[in-house]
Design an enzyme around this catalytic site. Structure first.
Site, PDB file in Angstrom:
ATOM      1  N   ARG A 166      -6.713 -17.549  -9.775  1.00 55.81           N
ATOM      2  CA  ARG A 166      -7.558 -16.857  -8.789  1.00 55.81           C
ATOM      3  C   ARG A 166      -8.599 -15.953  -9.457  1.00 55.81           C
ATOM      4  O   ARG A 166      -8.440 -15.536 -10.590  1.00 55.81           O
ATOM      5  CB  ARG A 166      -6.662 -16.087  -7.806  1.00 55.81           C
ATOM      6  CG  ARG A 166      -5.803 -17.048  -7.000  1.00 55.81           C
ATOM      7  CD  ARG A 166      -4.815 -16.344  -6.114  1.00 55.81           C
ATOM      8  NE  ARG A 166      -5.446 -15.670  -4.992  1.00 55.81           N
ATOM      9  CZ  ARG A 166      -4.776 -14.973  -4.083  1.00 55.81           C
ATOM     10  NH1 ARG A 166      -3.459 -14.856  -4.176  1.00 55.81           N
ATOM     11  NH2 ARG A 166      -5.405 -14.400  -3.093  1.00 55.81           N
ATOM     12  N   ASP A 204      -5.084 -15.018   6.883  1.00 49.39           N
ATOM     13  CA  ASP A 204      -3.826 -15.572   6.362  1.00 49.39           C
ATOM     14  C   ASP A 204      -3.148 -16.538   7.334  1.00 49.39           C
ATOM     15  O   ASP A 204      -2.091 -17.082   7.031  1.00 49.39           O
ATOM     16  CB  ASP A 204      -2.854 -14.432   6.018  1.00 49.39           C
ATOM     17  CG  ASP A 204      -3.321 -13.661   4.795  1.00 49.39           C
ATOM     18  OD1 ASP A 204      -4.096 -14.211   4.001  1.00 49.39           O
ATOM     19  OD2 ASP A 204      -2.912 -12.499   4.648  1.00 49.39           O
ATOM     20  N   GLN A 224      -8.718  -6.468  -0.233  1.00 45.01           N
ATOM     21  CA  GLN A 224      -8.183  -6.165  -1.568  1.00 45.01           C
ATOM     22  C   GLN A 224      -9.249  -5.496  -2.423  1.00 45.01           C
ATOM     23  O   GLN A 224      -8.978  -4.485  -3.088  1.00 45.01           O
ATOM     24  CB  GLN A 224      -7.688  -7.451  -2.231  1.00 45.01           C
ATOM     25  CG  GLN A 224      -6.449  -8.018  -1.553  1.00 45.01           C
ATOM     26  CD  GLN A 224      -6.006  -9.351  -2.131  1.00 45.01           C
ATOM     27  OE1 GLN A 224      -6.670  -9.922  -2.994  1.00 45.01           O
ATOM     28  NE2 GLN A 224      -4.892  -9.858  -1.641  1.00 45.01           N
ATOM     29  N   ARG A 276       0.837  -1.216   0.000  1.00 46.92           N
ATOM     30  CA  ARG A 276       0.000   0.000   0.000  1.00 46.92           C
ATOM     31  C   ARG A 276       0.863   1.253   0.000  1.00 46.92           C
ATOM     32  O   ARG A 276       0.568   2.233  -0.680  1.00 46.92           O
ATOM     33  CB  ARG A 276      -0.935  -0.001   1.214  1.00 46.92           C
ATOM     34  CG  ARG A 276      -2.147  -0.908   1.040  1.00 46.92           C
ATOM     35  CD  ARG A 276      -2.802  -1.172   2.383  1.00 46.92           C
ATOM     36  NE  ARG A 276      -4.038  -1.925   2.288  1.00 46.92           N
ATOM     37  CZ  ARG A 276      -4.143  -3.222   2.033  1.00 46.92           C
ATOM     38  NH1 ARG A 276      -3.054  -3.939   1.792  1.00 46.92           N
ATOM     39  NH2 ARG A 276      -5.323  -3.818   2.007  1.00 46.92           N
TER      40      ARG A 276
HETATM   41  C1  S3P Z   1      -4.649  -8.595   1.850  1.00 54.38           C
HETATM   42  C2  S3P Z   1      -5.944  -9.022   2.017  1.00 54.38           C
HETATM   43  C3  S3P Z   1      -6.303 -10.439   2.177  1.00 54.38           C
HETATM   44  C4  S3P Z   1      -5.111 -11.307   2.494  1.00 54.38           C
HETATM   45  C5  S3P Z   1      -3.921 -10.976   1.656  1.00 54.38           C
HETATM   46  C6  S3P Z   1      -3.509  -9.526   1.848  1.00 54.38           C
HETATM   47  C7  S3P Z   1      -4.391  -7.152   1.685  1.00 54.38           C
HETATM   48  O1  S3P Z   1      -6.891 -10.900   0.956  1.00 54.38           O
HETATM   49  O2  S3P Z   1      -5.445 -12.671   2.349  1.00 54.38           O
HETATM   50  O3  S3P Z   1      -2.820 -11.809   1.991  1.00 54.38           O
HETATM   51  O4  S3P Z   1      -3.228  -6.713   1.820  1.00 54.38           O
HETATM   52  O5  S3P Z   1      -5.358  -6.412   1.421  1.00 54.38           O
HETATM   53  P1  S3P Z   1      -8.461 -10.654   0.634  1.00 54.38           P
HETATM   54  O6  S3P Z   1      -8.681  -9.217   0.607  1.00 54.38           O
HETATM   55  O7  S3P Z   1      -8.689 -11.310  -0.690  1.00 54.38           O
HETATM   56  O8  S3P Z   1      -9.203 -11.341   1.735  1.00 54.38           O
END
Ligand code: S3P
Length: 441
Positions: free
Chosen positions: A127, A323, A173, A31
């Protein structure tokens, strides 16, 4: 020919008492880099995670015309302002293994003047990207893909957004990609988002990007407005709780051991793993709590646990531990009684289908599991001692499958051969080095 990319473990770890440092948080590293690239001026970060996911982020930004200087100590990003990328023709961005990079950067590309192609590795190409294509289309961007999978072509809009969007998977995400897209839109984007990690919201607040978050019980309403100029951001990235989870579990499952893990980001949207392990009887304490640019940081103290109990894990903790489940399942394997983890279909959307891999690892150790599409029941056995050969391979190089297997091998015994050691490069390059440091107690 000898395969150097596998490791063999055939003895338990001896009691230890150590202090360790973990690398920078992956979510914050990615980010920070993406936001710094949209700011006007030079941003600097220390303790940036130098794993493949983050290095791929920097490479993608360079391809988009952003100057970056990376040294051992620091990373400097010379941002060219909101929507300041060089949209050359026929650009290809390779996100490697990183879902976070691929999805978040698409949010920043809804304005691209030319078609951009996003590609990724074998795991990322399996994915789902409809989850991100659907909301980003509402901003006016157009996409070409086969069944919502990479490779994806994005064609930006000249007049994007704002939009209303309901995020109902608990995906940070998806939420963050929409927040990124909203940066360069006139007007207010409104997101109703199931709770998930909130680093993007905290960074927006700190950077004075207009954002309003109204908290409800299971979701938040987030209102974000576009801005014309973003100031640079100097940031000291705190260390990653997801990486530290492997060492929490290593300690909990080892005999007569203690560990202090320094400087960990313990943001409340990330500490599900601590809450779940404590519910199971683990001894974990936060000490030296402080705050940094909206994030909560602490040292974590953990000790071996003599008695662990099975739990019915409350689903409201799922997104804040998403995670860490593979390694949490190992604690359930050692616990007294049955543990039940449910509403976890998102676990099969990760770098590998992790419910499947979680039960595969446990079954190979002699632990009974019942797995459905979205749940797992684990029949714990506190007396379990593994004394057979176990081989872990063909798991799409999921870094967390590798690291969980190493922790299982060091704490349950058996003769393990674990392939694809280089998978740790994705999120935690120093993982084996720290294991070896602890072993030398
Ligand atoms: C993350 C969000 C999670 C996580 C990934 C990192 C992020 O995924 O599993 O390792 O940095 O926003 P999802 O948003 O698909 O749940």
């Amino acid at each position: 020919m000898k395969n150097k990319n596998k490791i063999k473990i055939n003895s338990l770890i001896k009691p230890f008492n150590k202090v360790i440092n973990i690398e920078g948080d992956k979510s914050l590293s990615i980010r920070w880099a993406l936001l710094a690239s949209q700011s006007y001026g030079v941003s600097q970060a220390t303790n940036l995670l130098k794993s493949e996911d983050v290095l791929n982020t920097l490479k993608c930004l360079k391809t988009l015309g952003i100057k970056i200087r990376l040294t051992k100590q620091k990373c400097k990003i010379y941002g060219k302002g909101i929507n300041g990328y060089n949209y050359k023709k026929k650009l290809i961005l390779n996100a490697g293994n990183s879902g976070t990079l691929a999805r978040l950067i698409l949010g920043l590309l809804v304005h691209s003047k030319n078609n951009i192609k996003i590609i990724g590795d074998k795991s990322l190409s399996k994915r789902d990207f409809y989850r991100i294509i659907n909301p980003l289309q509402k901003f006016g961007a157009k996409f070409k893909s086969k069944k919502g999978k990479l490779p994806i072509n994005i064609y930006g809009s000249t007049d994007p957004g704002p939009i209303n969007y309901i995020e109902n998977k608990g995906s940070a995400q998806c939420k963050s990609a929409v927040m990124f897209a909203a940066l360069n839109t006139e007007g207010q984007t409104i997101i109703k988002a199931k709770k998930s990690r909130n680093h993007t919201e905290l960074l927006y607040k700190y950077l004075k990007i207009p954002i309003q978050v109204t908290k409800k019980k299971t979701y938040n309403i987030i209102k974000v407005s576009g801005i014309k100029k973003l100031n640079p951001l100097n940031y000291k990235i705190p260390s990653d709780i997801s990486s530290s989870a492997f060492f929490l579990v290593l300690t909990i499952l080892s005999n007569k051991s203690k560990l202090i893990i320094k400087n960990i980001n313990v943001n409340s949207s990330r500490v599900g793993v601590i809450k779940i392990l404590q519910m199971m009887g683990a001894k974990i304490l936060f000490k030296n709590i402080r705050y940094y640019k909206g994030e909560k940081i602490s040292d974590i103290y953990v000790e071996s646990s003599k008695s662990l109990k099975g739990i019915n894990c409350p689903s409201h903790l799922n997104s804040s531990a998403i995670d860490e489940f593979l390694v949490i399942f190992l604690v359930a394997a050692k616990a007294n009684g049955v543990s039940y983890f449910k509403n976890l279909s998102e676990l099969n959307q990760k770098e590998s289908p992790r419910l499947k891999w979680g039960s595969k690892i446990l079954n190979s150790m002699g632990i009974r599991t019942i797995t459905t599409e979205d749940s797992i029941k684990i029949y714990g056995n506190p007396k379990l001692k593994v004394n057979k050969k176990i081989v872990i391979k063909d798991y799409l190089k999921d870094h967390r499958v590798f690291m969980s297997s190493v922790i299982a091998a060091l704490t349950f015994g058996g003769e393990w051969t674990i392939y694809d050691k280089d998978s740790t490069q994705t999120s935690f390059p120093s993982f084996m080095k720290i294991i070896n440091k602890i072993k030398k107690s």
